[in-house]
Design a protein around this motif. Structure first.
Motif, PDB file in Angstrom:
ATOM      1  N   LYS A 106      -7.520  -7.741   0.731  1.00 32.56           N
ATOM      2  CA  LYS A 106      -6.990  -6.664  -0.117  1.00 32.56           C
ATOM      3  C   LYS A 106      -8.048  -5.590  -0.286  1.00 32.56           C
ATOM      4  N   THR A 107      -7.633  -4.341  -0.151  1.00 34.80           N
ATOM      5  CA  THR A 107      -8.594  -3.245  -0.246  1.00 34.80           C
ATOM      6  C   THR A 107      -9.100  -3.089  -1.668  1.00 34.80           C
ATOM      7  N   ILE A 108     -10.413  -3.002  -1.808  1.00 35.13           N
ATOM      8  CA  ILE A 108     -11.000  -2.725  -3.114  1.00 35.13           C
ATOM      9  C   ILE A 108     -11.141  -1.211  -3.267  1.00 35.13           C
ATOM     10  N   VAL A 109     -11.799  -0.599  -2.298  1.00 36.76           N
ATOM     11  CA  VAL A 109     -11.939   0.872  -2.317  1.00 36.76           C
ATOM     12  C   VAL A 109     -12.216   1.305  -0.882  1.00 36.76           C
ATOM     13  N   GLU A 110     -11.659   2.460  -0.499  1.00 38.32           N
ATOM     14  CA  GLU A 110     -11.902   2.926   0.873  1.00 38.32           C
ATOM     15  C   GLU A 110     -11.992   4.440   0.928  1.00 38.32           C
ATOM     16  N   ASP A 111     -12.634   4.918   1.996  1.00 39.27           N
ATOM     17  CA  ASP A 111     -12.831   6.367   2.134  1.00 39.27           C
ATOM     18  C   ASP A 111     -11.533   7.089   2.432  1.00 39.27           C
ATOM     19  N   ASP A 112     -11.465   8.297   1.912  1.00 38.20           N
ATOM     20  CA  ASP A 112     -10.452   9.248   2.362  1.00 38.20           C
ATOM     21  C   ASP A 112     -11.164  10.077   3.427  1.00 38.20           C
ATOM     22  N   LYS A 113     -11.748  11.188   3.041  1.00 33.55           N
ATOM     23  CA  LYS A 113     -12.514  11.963   4.003  1.00 33.55           C
ATOM     24  C   LYS A 113     -13.892  11.337   4.205  1.00 33.55           C
ATOM     25  N   GLY A 114     -14.306  10.506   3.245  1.00 33.10           N
ATOM     26  CA  GLY A 114     -15.622   9.881   3.356  1.00 33.10           C
ATOM     27  C   GLY A 114     -16.746  10.852   3.080  1.00 33.10           C
ATOM     28  N   PHE A 115     -17.890  10.539   3.635  1.00 31.38           N
ATOM     29  CA  PHE A 115     -19.060  11.394   3.432  1.00 31.38           C
ATOM     30  C   PHE A 115     -18.916  12.684   4.230  1.00 31.38           C
TER      31      PHE A 115
END
Ligand code: MIG
Length: 812
Positions: A106-115
């Motif tokens: 299960k995803t905890i947190v993930e990038d959208d555009k990221g750095f």
């Protein structure tokens, strides 16, 4: 990417692992270092050009120890996978995007555009991170914000700001704590953006599906703390950024402050009135008027001819004296402190050389560079006489954003230079840590000269990690019902942002409360670790130059008093009762403080934070837990007779009647002034102390233990005691009792485990057991029958205080 405003890292060229550090280099030069600090804490340092400056942070506790995590790193063509015992971090090799999952995938947190990064003014690139914001994801924390608890839909910034009379839409406020929580699908996590420049956070406001944060300079250096429990994230965050040492117990008593109590006769009159009216109080504060022309570390001898004598006599009567110290040092060649700072070259300078100058209370001032070790050490030394000779017990740091009068920015110019502990930089980087470093230097002074007393500092401005050095208060609030509610929300938020030792100006700083607002504010404030009444007194703000004649005239008329007896009856009696309740709860609150300083668990725990699996709690902002088991919902509206509140699922007890209630729904609770809506979790064991006139008062009946029968299962509670002062507790002079309460409504067993060798107050302990549904019952302690009797809602008995097992059961 030339020509477009933003730069992305692009594909990864290579990666390598050295123990818990994984470095990825991108084809176009950007780089990422992932530090695995524990199974649950991952640090991500991104660099646009592959260069990583010296690793230095004021936020991270120097004593923080990374825990070697068993990790495995593997790669496919598409991604790199870092697996710990609690989480999996996937990094895409085409984009450097990261995603963290739990072990169930299960995803905890993930990038959208990221750095990513952009060119910006002054050569500092703007470093940005954007994470996906999922439908229903909620955001909390961020230290000191006055807006609603859930940050979703908000864009906020951090830049320590003197914001007299702020409101729920003011941003930024006095403190910068770039740390937030996310909660999605029952999984909580935390993100610390360790960057002391002005930072922004956009919680799905501009784009509904992204949460972004950025800074005009510095590194994109962020820590992700994996839950799933928000309480566990808070504890981990506090371990990462540090906790204070245990405060002296008196610091958790009731404090009375005002701008300003003087001369000496007035201070003594306040003290005497507390004792005469039998209203408990442990500390009195001296605001800026105790000084000679607002020169720090001096006394106005006309008002305080012999401060040492006054302070010692107050101490003999159970009052500690706290004095204010501001950062601005008056430019005055006849003032020794000023001269010394000048000779030692410890003041801040502008880029082109001259000292940075600004107007504050004393007039034109220079400002010590608290980010320089020599300046901190000098500052600490300045407390020698105040503490050793005069007996001052604690120090209150104000104006350390730093605040400057008569300039639009309200602070120093951006080009002022700072040492930043050997990492020279401009005000843009050092501003947000200035107050924290001042509090650090002040604490060093108290440690140096107050030892073996425990230091106690309160500060207005601070930064993430500043809790290691001081308590904070919420600044110049207003005597209004809206602000009473804010005080509750702000202290809860600060508490989950590493700062458990917080409080508001009870009654409101600016403007005047009426009696009802004042006592309602006390009802909220007694649950805050820092419990201090403060008010503006006779100062008409808005005009920064004080009219001395008007001050004197107003002082003579004694207007705008805000002491517990200033509002007449019935408010004086109510204030006495409510402050008395603070002292009765002190054993429990001191225990919660001890838990915070040892484990990092916040003293105040919002409902939305403590019951993350209960949707009924998600939008509840005013209810909170104080410590493990006490639920409070302070009143924040005038004329309240009944308070509506939410009790989470499970059994609770009405504090005032001992009557059980089932949670999982809204309740209507009688709430006339003096009756605070309070509930205890079933299974809790709560110490209930005597009303002391101050924490040092002895010879009173010892605390009793209130036990609340569980409906099922086992509930743990703690009760911590020690001398309340000094360091003997570090070598075993403490008593930590752990109670495990088990049973149902027909029988109840209390097991006691003990640690430490601090003697209990008495050889027998009175127990009050609530919730046992029986007319006839039997009681035994460690197998010996014990007499027990009913007293209203509870069954009482006296047990040997060191009992191992106590059992109460209903008889047919
Ligand atoms: O410019 O020292 O927030 O608590 O009483 C005002 C005077 C300076 C601001 C503090 C307030 C304090 C006041 N100070």
């Amino acid at each position: 990417m030339a020509g477009t405003p933003e730069h992305l890292p692009g594909p990864v060229a290579d990666w390598r692992q050295e123990a818990g550090l994984i470095t990825l280099r991108c084809v176009q030069g950007a780089a990422l270092r992932v530090h695995v600090l524990s199974d649950r804490i991952l640090r991500f340092r991104f660099s646009p050009d592959g260069y990583f400056p010296d690793d230095f942070s004021y936020a991270i506790d120097p004593d923080f120890q990374a825990q070697p995590a068993a990790l495995s790193v593997s790669a496919t063509d598409a991604e790199l996978q870092i697996r710990t015992a609690a989480a999996v971090c996937r990094i895409r090799l085409d984009s450097l995007h990261t995603a963290i999952e739990d072990l169930d995938g299960k995803t905890i947190v993930e990038d959208d555009k990221g750095f990513h990064w952009m060119e910006a003014e002054q050569g500092n690139p703007l470093v940005l991170m954007s994470k996906r914001a999922r439908p229903g994801e909620r955001y909390f924390g961020l230290g000191d914000k006055s807006c609603a608890a859930n940050l979703r839909g908000k864009r906020l910034q951090n830049w320590n700001h003197d914001c007299f009379g702020y409101s729920e839409t003011t941003d930024p406020l006095y403190r910068s704590i770039p740390f937030y929580y996310g909660l999605h699908a029952g999984i909580g996590y935390g993100v610390l953006f360790d960057n002391s420049f002005r930072t922004w956070f956009d919680f799905a406001m501009e784009r509904d599906n992204a949460t972004s944060f950025w800074a005009h300079g510095g590194e994109l250096d962020c820590y992700v703390i994996c839950g799933p429990s928000l309480l566990e994230v808070a504890a981990q965050y506090a371990q990462l950024t540090g906790r204070p040492e245990l405060p002296p117990r008196w610091a958790m008593g009731f404090h009375q402050c005002r701008w300003s109590y003087f001369p000496e006769a007035r201070v003594r009159e306040i003290a005497a009135t507390f004792r005469r009216l039998r209203i408990p109080c442990d500390a009195l504060y001296l605001d800026i008027d105790y000084m000679d022309g607002y020169r720090c570390f001096t006394w106005n001898r006309e008002h305080f001819p012999d401060p040492g004598r006054m302070i010692r006599e107050l101490a003999a009567d159970g009052f500690q004296t706290v004095v204010i110290i501001d950062p601005g040092i008056k430019i005055d060649p006849a003032y020794p402190v000023f001269r010394e700072g000048l000779e030692r070259q410890l003041y801040l300078r502008r880029t082109d050389g001259p000292f940075a100058q600004g107007k504050v209370w004393p007039g034109e001032c220079y400002f010590p560079d608290f980010t320089r070790p020599e300046a901190r050490s000098w500052w600490a030394e300045l407390f020698r006489d105040l503490i050793r000779m005069d007996g001052v017990a604690a120090v209150w740091n104000d104006m350390n954003e730093p605040a400057i009068f008569d300039v639009e920015s309200r602070t120093l110019p951006d080009d002022v230079r700072f040492d930043y502990d050997g990492h020279p930089c401009s005000h843009a980087r050092a501003h947000n840590v200035y107050g924290m470093q001042m509090a650090r230097a002040t604490q060093e002074g108290l440690q140096r000269f107050g030892y073996p007393k425990r230091p106690f500092v309160i500060t207005r401005a601070s930064f993430a990690g500043g809790q290691r050095y001081s308590a904070v208060w919420t600044g110049d609030n207003v005597a209004s019902w809206a602000h009473l509610r804010l005080a509750n929300l702000q202290c809860q938020r600060l508490s989950i942002s590493g700062y458990s030792f917080t409080g508001s100006d009870i009654g409101g700083f600016n403007d005047l409360p009426d009696g009802e607002l004042f006592v309602r504010w006390l009802e909220t404030g007694i649950f805050h670790p820092l419990c201090r009444v403060h008010s503006i007194g006779y100062h008409d703000f808005g005009n920064s130059a004080i009219d001395e004649d008007a001050v004197a005239a107003n002082a003579a008329r004694s207007i705008r008093n805000q002491e517990p007896w200033s509002f007449g009856e019935p408010f004086t009696a109510l204030a006495r009762k409510i402050i008395g309740l603070r002292y009765r709860l002190l054993p429990a609150l001191y225990t919660a403080m001890r838990q915070y300083v040892t484990r990092g668990t916040p003293v105040l725990r919002p409902l939305y934070f403590s019951f993350q699996q209960d949707p009924g709690a998600w939008d509840r902002e005013e209810e909170f837990l104080a410590g493990d088991h006490l639920l409070v919902c302070p009143v924040s509206k005038p004329g309240t007779v009944v308070q509506e509140l939410y009790l989470p699922a499970g059994r609770w007890y009405r504090f005032h009647t001992g009557e059980p209630l089932e949670g999982g729904r809204l309740h209507q609770e009688p709430a006339l002034p003096g009756r605070i809506p309070m509930f205890v979790r079933a299974g809790a064991a709560l110490p209930w102390g005597p009303v002391r006139m101050h924490t040092g008062e002895t010879g009173l009946e010892p605390a009793v233990l209130r036990v609340y029968a569980p409906s099922s299962g086992t509930v743990r509670s703690e009760w911590y005691e020690d001398a309340g002062e000094g360091y003997a507790y570090r070598s075993g002079e403490f008593l930590l009792r752990t109670f495990e309460v088990e049973g149902d409504l027909r029988q109840c067993t209390v097991r006691q485990l003990r640690e430490g060798r601090y003697p209990a107050e008495a050889s027998t302990l009175k127990i009050e057991l609530y919730g046992l549904d029986a007319a006839r019952f039997a009681c035994e302690a460690d197998g010996q029958p014990l007499r027990a009797w009913r007293n209203g809602p509870c069954i009482e008995c006296w047990a040997p205080e060191g009992f191992g097992t106590l059992r109460l059961s209903a008889l047919p």
